[in-house]
Design an enzyme around this catalytic site. Structure first.
Site, PDB file in Angstrom:
ATOM      1  N   LYS A   1      15.395   1.667  10.432  1.00 30.39           N
ATOM      2  CA  LYS A   1      14.883   0.304  10.518  1.00 30.39           C
ATOM      3  C   LYS A   1      13.763   0.180   9.479  1.00 30.39           C
ATOM      4  CE  LYS A   1      13.937  -3.741  12.347  1.00 30.39           C
ATOM      5  NZ  LYS A   1      14.913  -4.825  12.072  1.00 30.39           N
ATOM      6  N   ARG A   5       1.146  21.310   3.737  1.00 25.88           N
ATOM      7  CA  ARG A   5       0.108  21.801   2.833  1.00 25.88           C
ATOM      8  C   ARG A   5      -1.233  21.166   3.188  1.00 25.88           C
ATOM      9  NH1 ARG A   5       2.579  17.389   0.375  1.00 25.88           N
ATOM     10  NH2 ARG A   5       1.057  15.732  -0.003  1.00 25.88           N
ATOM     11  N   HIS A  43       3.035   4.697  -4.408  1.00 23.04           N
ATOM     12  CA  HIS A  43       3.076   5.914  -3.594  1.00 23.04           C
ATOM     13  C   HIS A  43       1.983   6.910  -3.945  1.00 23.04           C
ATOM     14  CE1 HIS A  43       6.669   4.325  -1.821  1.00 23.04           C
ATOM     15  NE2 HIS A  43       7.189   4.168  -3.015  1.00 23.04           N
TER      16      HIS A  43
HETATM   17  C1  MV4 Z   1       9.422   3.401   5.140  1.00 24.89           C
HETATM   18  C2  MV4 Z   1       8.892   2.113   4.925  1.00 24.89           C
HETATM   19  C3  MV4 Z   1       9.287   1.109   5.794  1.00 24.89           C
HETATM   20  N1  MV4 Z   1      10.165   1.377   6.795  1.00 24.89           N
HETATM   21  N2  MV4 Z   1      10.276   3.627   6.143  1.00 24.89           N
HETATM   22  C4  MV4 Z   1       7.488   5.440   1.303  1.00 24.89           C
HETATM   23  C5  MV4 Z   1       7.119   6.853   1.062  1.00 24.89           C
HETATM   24  C6  MV4 Z   1       7.767   7.648   2.117  1.00 24.89           C
HETATM   25  N3  MV4 Z   1       6.835   8.600   2.614  1.00 24.89           N
HETATM   26  C7  MV4 Z   1       8.186   6.676   3.159  1.00 24.89           C
HETATM   27  N4  MV4 Z   1       7.932   5.376   2.626  1.00 24.89           N
HETATM   28  C8  MV4 Z   1       8.211   4.269   3.347  1.00 24.89           C
HETATM   29  N5  MV4 Z   1       9.071   4.441   4.377  1.00 24.89           N
HETATM   30  C9  MV4 Z   1      10.639   2.631   6.947  1.00 24.89           C
HETATM   31  N6  MV4 Z   1      11.505   2.872   7.927  1.00 24.89           N
HETATM   32  C10 MV4 Z   1       7.986   1.918   3.893  1.00 24.89           C
HETATM   33  C11 MV4 Z   1       7.638   3.012   3.088  1.00 24.89           C
HETATM   34  C12 MV4 Z   1       6.666   2.744   2.070  1.00 24.89           C
HETATM   35  C13 MV4 Z   1       5.397   3.341   2.106  1.00 24.89           C
HETATM   36  C14 MV4 Z   1       5.037   4.236   3.096  1.00 24.89           C
HETATM   37  C15 MV4 Z   1       3.796   4.833   3.109  1.00 24.89           C
HETATM   38  C16 MV4 Z   1       2.860   4.508   2.141  1.00 24.89           C
HETATM   39  C17 MV4 Z   1       3.195   3.630   1.165  1.00 24.89           C
HETATM   40  C18 MV4 Z   1       4.442   3.027   1.125  1.00 24.89           C
HETATM   41  C19 MV4 Z   1       4.760   2.104   0.120  1.00 24.89           C
HETATM   42  C20 MV4 Z   1       6.007   1.543   0.085  1.00 24.89           C
HETATM   43  C21 MV4 Z   1       6.954   1.862   1.048  1.00 24.89           C
END
Ligand code: MV4
Length: 446
Positions: free
Chosen positions: A201, A291, A235
């Site tokens: 989702k 880490r 990111h």
């Molecule tokens: C997501 C999300 C929205 N919904 N998963 C980006 C990096 C990775 N660690 C997971 N990420 C995301 N996963 C779901 N189900 C939005 C992101 C995301 C994000 C997450 C953490 C910090 C910055 C971000 C920037 C864009 C998208």
């Protein structure tokens, strides 16, 4: 305890590890590329070994040279820092085969958490709340559409071998699914040599909140509260704080206990971070990092626990110096990542720092290896230091951060300091009212 630790990293984190070793009476070995011969951690280490030319793959990622440096110097353990070889299970295994201790979790735990599908299944089995989605990998379009119909659009397709924002695609409706599934799989195969993908989702406006954990290496686990790392660009985290302005004490101990119990259940050893998206009062596991993280100092400043010292203790088989009951959160801490980059465009700005004057005073910590006359090399990431400020509460912390940023002088190159001078005067930042998209929207405004 170890007699001699080899630090397989560079920059501010190499210095951070060296400081912990010195306080514990452990000798240090710095390894460095030809581009880092005059680095501060190289000067301060008891011994240093040049392991290759500037390119990371020939130096900081060169396993054979690093093992040779251990054998030449008689180091009995290696601290990998973050990045480089820190989450490389093969490296942990090779060190083990040479009778050298890898300061970190087992190769098996690194492997499990490196595969985002296995990590999520493991987390779910351990009682950690996860994002609703597919049960494992998805290959067939019919399955993808059925799962999406089940959880509702929008959904996100993620590569099992991705992570940190690589190999993801948001899908808004059934029509988009066919191409999205195809392209994510093809791109994942090309980028990671693994075309496995899974579906979740899509959460639209979450915060990024992560829980610091430590396994004691004897079957026990603790947590040290959370960090809010929502302010990021592409990111890359930019500004982090502990505790999160969005989390109550009850939520902190509830999610913390879940993570600490999971770490114990895994038999995990050393420092780790359980990453969550947080939306509408709920936590959703996304990944676990095996880490020490760049932003660990905000946790240290409010708990007064030296995380590197604890990593060394655990790796040496001595367990942790504290129990869960002894962990207290005192005040509020914020970290600003000082990058050698233009503060608006983030274009790297390597070169000579002709004058450097860091801020000081009560509650101010600067983790950096730079000095007046230091040349920032163009070969590595542009983090040149971190400003960490602690106050008795968040408003005091922000006041102190404003004054510390105004004292900070780095002449000769561009840095991200001007961005932070703006951010600490922004009403949303002051209110703690931001999500993972806030900074990119803010930067797009002018
Ligand atoms: C997501 C999300 C929205 N919904 N998963 C980006 C990096 C990775 N660690 C997971 N990420 C995301 N996963 C779901 N189900 C939005 C992101 C995301 C994000 C997450 C953490 C910090 C910055 C971000 C920037 C864009 C998208």
């Amino acid at each position: 305890m170890f007699n001699k630790v080899l630090i397989a990293n560079r920059g501010e984190i190499a210095l951070r590890i060296l400081r912990a070793c010195k306080e514990m009476g452990i000798e240090t070995v710095a390894v460095h590329s030809t581009a880092d011969s005059d680095a501060m951690h190289v000067r301060l280490a008891d011994q240093s070994v040049c392991i290759g030319p500037p390119a990371s793959r020939d130096s900081y990622l060169n396993v054979h040279e690093i093992i040779a440096a251990c054998e030449i110097t008689g180091a009995d353990a290696v601290h990998p820092g973050y990045g480089f070889l820190s989450e490389n299970a093969k490296f942990a295994e090779i060190l083990d085969a040479h009778g050298i201790t890898f300061i970190g979790p087992s190769a098996e735990h690194i492997n499990v958490m490196g595969d985002k599908i296995m990590a999520k299944q493991t987390a779910e089995n351990l009682g950690i709340p996860v994002v609703p989605g597919s049960d494992g990998a998805v290959t067939e379009l019919d399955d993808a559409r059925r799962i999406a119909a089940d959880i509702g659009y929008p959904v996100i397709i993620k590569a099992a071998s991705g992570g940190g924002g690589r190999g993801m695609k948001v899908v808004n409706n059934d029509k988009e699914m066919a191409t999205a599934l195809q392209t994510t799989r093809t791109e994942a195969g090309a980028a990671f040599g693994d075309d496995s993908v899974y579906i979740e989702k899509y959460l639209g406006k979450p915060r990024h909140i992560e829980v610091q954990v430590m396994g004691d290496g004897k079957g026990g686990g603790v947590h040290l509260g959370e960090r809010d790392c929502s302010l990021q660009r592409r990111h890359q985290k930019v500004f982090e704080e502990a505790n999160s302005p969005a989390i109550s004490e009850e939520q902190r101990s509830k999610i913390g206990k879940i993570c600490a119990d999971a770490v114990a259940g895994l038999g995990y050893s050393g420092a780790g971070t359980v990453e969550f998206l947080y939306e509408n009062g709920e936590f959703y596991f996304i990944e676990m990092n095996t880490r020490l993280q760049v932003e660990h100092p905000v946790t240290e400043m409010i708990t007064r626990i030296d995380l590197v010292n604890e990593q060394l203790r655990v790796a040496a088989g001595n367990g942790l110096s504290f129990t869960q009951d002894e962990v207290r959160y005192q005040g509020h801490a914020i970290e600003c990542r000082i990058n050698a980059e233009n503060a608006r465009t983030f274009v790297p700005s390597p070169g000579e720092i002709n004058y450097y004057h860091p801020p000081g005073g009560l509650g101010v910590r600067v983790d950096s290896g730079v000095f007046s006359g230091y040349k920032v090399p163009p070969y590595y990431d542009s983090l040149i230091g971190k400003l960490i400020v602690v106050g008795r509460n968040r408003p005091e912390c922000l006041n102190r951060l404003r004054r510390a940023l105004d004292e900070f002088v780095v002449d000769g190159i561009e840095t991200t300091i001007p961005l932070f001078q703006d951010l600490v005067r922004n009403e949303d930042v002051i209110a703690g009212d931001y999500d993972i998209h806030w900074l990119e929207n803010y930067l797009a405004k002018d």
